[in-house]
Design a protein around this motif. Sequence first.
Motif: not given
Length: 505
Positions: A53-61
């Motif tokens: 049920d993942t609707i998106g992803r955020i990669e944090v630098q």
Amino acid sequence: VYVKARVNLSPEAQDGLMRQVETRLVGLKGIDSLYVRSGGIVSNGGPNSAPNDTIGRIEVQFDKYEQRQALGVTGKQISKAIRDRVSDLAGLQVEVREPESGPPTGKAIQVQMTSHDPAALDRAADLVKAKLASDPQLIELEDNRTSPGIEYNLTVDREAAGRYGVDVLSVGQAIQFLTDGVLVGRFRPDDVQDELDIRLRFPSDARTIAAFDQLKITTPQGPVPASYFIKRVPAQQITQIQRREGQRLVMIQANVLPGVAANQKIAALKPWIAKAGIDPEVHVKYTGADEEGAAAAQFFMVAMAVSLFLMGVILLWQFNSFYGVLVTLSAVALSTVGVLLGIQINLAHTFDYISIIMLGTGVVALAGVVVGHNIVLVDTYYQLRRQGFPADEASVRAAAQRFRPVMLTTVVTVVGLLPLMFQVHPDFHNGHIELKAPGSELWVQLSGSVVWGLSFATLLTLVLTPVLLAAPMVASRRFAWLWRRTRGAPPAPAVKPYDIPRAAE
């Protein structure tokens, strides 16, 4: 940062929810940039795959380490701040994962359950998941089953359709007007190679669940409501089914809070599952870090056994004495006691977890140094014995003569590894020394095992090894009367110490 939400959302709705999460993270101290991707991500069932049920992803630098030092924040603090900021978003579940070094193992606790019986598998999975959910030290609990939702199973009453002269194909096409549309043809533009489907369906405002009750199907007797031919039954939504070796698979995963040992949680979970009354048709397996740790431990045990065997063969060729080989290799086994003592001493201060790979590598490296120390001392002992010295005096002389090289090697090795053990990192680029720099904790257990093990093994080499070398001769001298008495021989005349011939200096 994985964002999860239920139900089937449009791309616009997914993007709007992702913007809510992004807004919470913008401006957080210690973050350099954010890379946001909206859209469903299909889980492949791997150890580090995206949750269901993942609707998106955020990669944090993050900012560079020096900049974060100036701001007074660490990577752990930033991760905690991210969790705190997104914890109260209604209708969303947000999971924060830190990058893994080495082969991915996934979450700290992973329980894999397989069975041919889906009902028994669901009952067992619910039981284990409830047990993990009751532990306040476990976070980010999930399983790979579909989240609760509703899907409608449509069945066609063939007998009723036959009475009105309607075939199943016509009923199916009528249903398609409300769903994906009826295929009426294909068209291939001039600038592409693949054909495009031409589908006919109702407008978007008419494609609803209520439209099923208003849908009518044309028959030879006239229009008939579709509900007369179609039975609509609500059921649990199933978007994907995972199998392994032909059996249904359910994977239950969870992470632990910082400072909590995952192996202890798994050790407490295993006996509970064994007594929980799970159906015998359900097979339970512990994967992830627990499986990797068990495989690494088995590998190092085999590697250590093979190394000791090869060392024994070479030492037997050199010493021509089984007892000398036994004394030399016994120090290797006893040196691991120092490693275990060091772990217990530093467990609360330096070691947050036990790494079988790094600890095992340190023990193997320690074995080479300890064997070298004992070879030097045992070889000197046999040389003195060939010169005519008695066993007790030869052992003491060997320890005295080899005290300097043994201590020099020990001091150089221990002092050289202390910076790694205490995470002291020289930054040559900026010209200063850092304490607990990023990545320095990776080498703590390897260096700590060598430092503690070698320090303890040095005492064994200089004290225990000479004692063991002289033990057979001293024991035979002290207990010779017992041997003579058992054999019925007369007791040997007493020998004064000054009558024993001594070797020339």
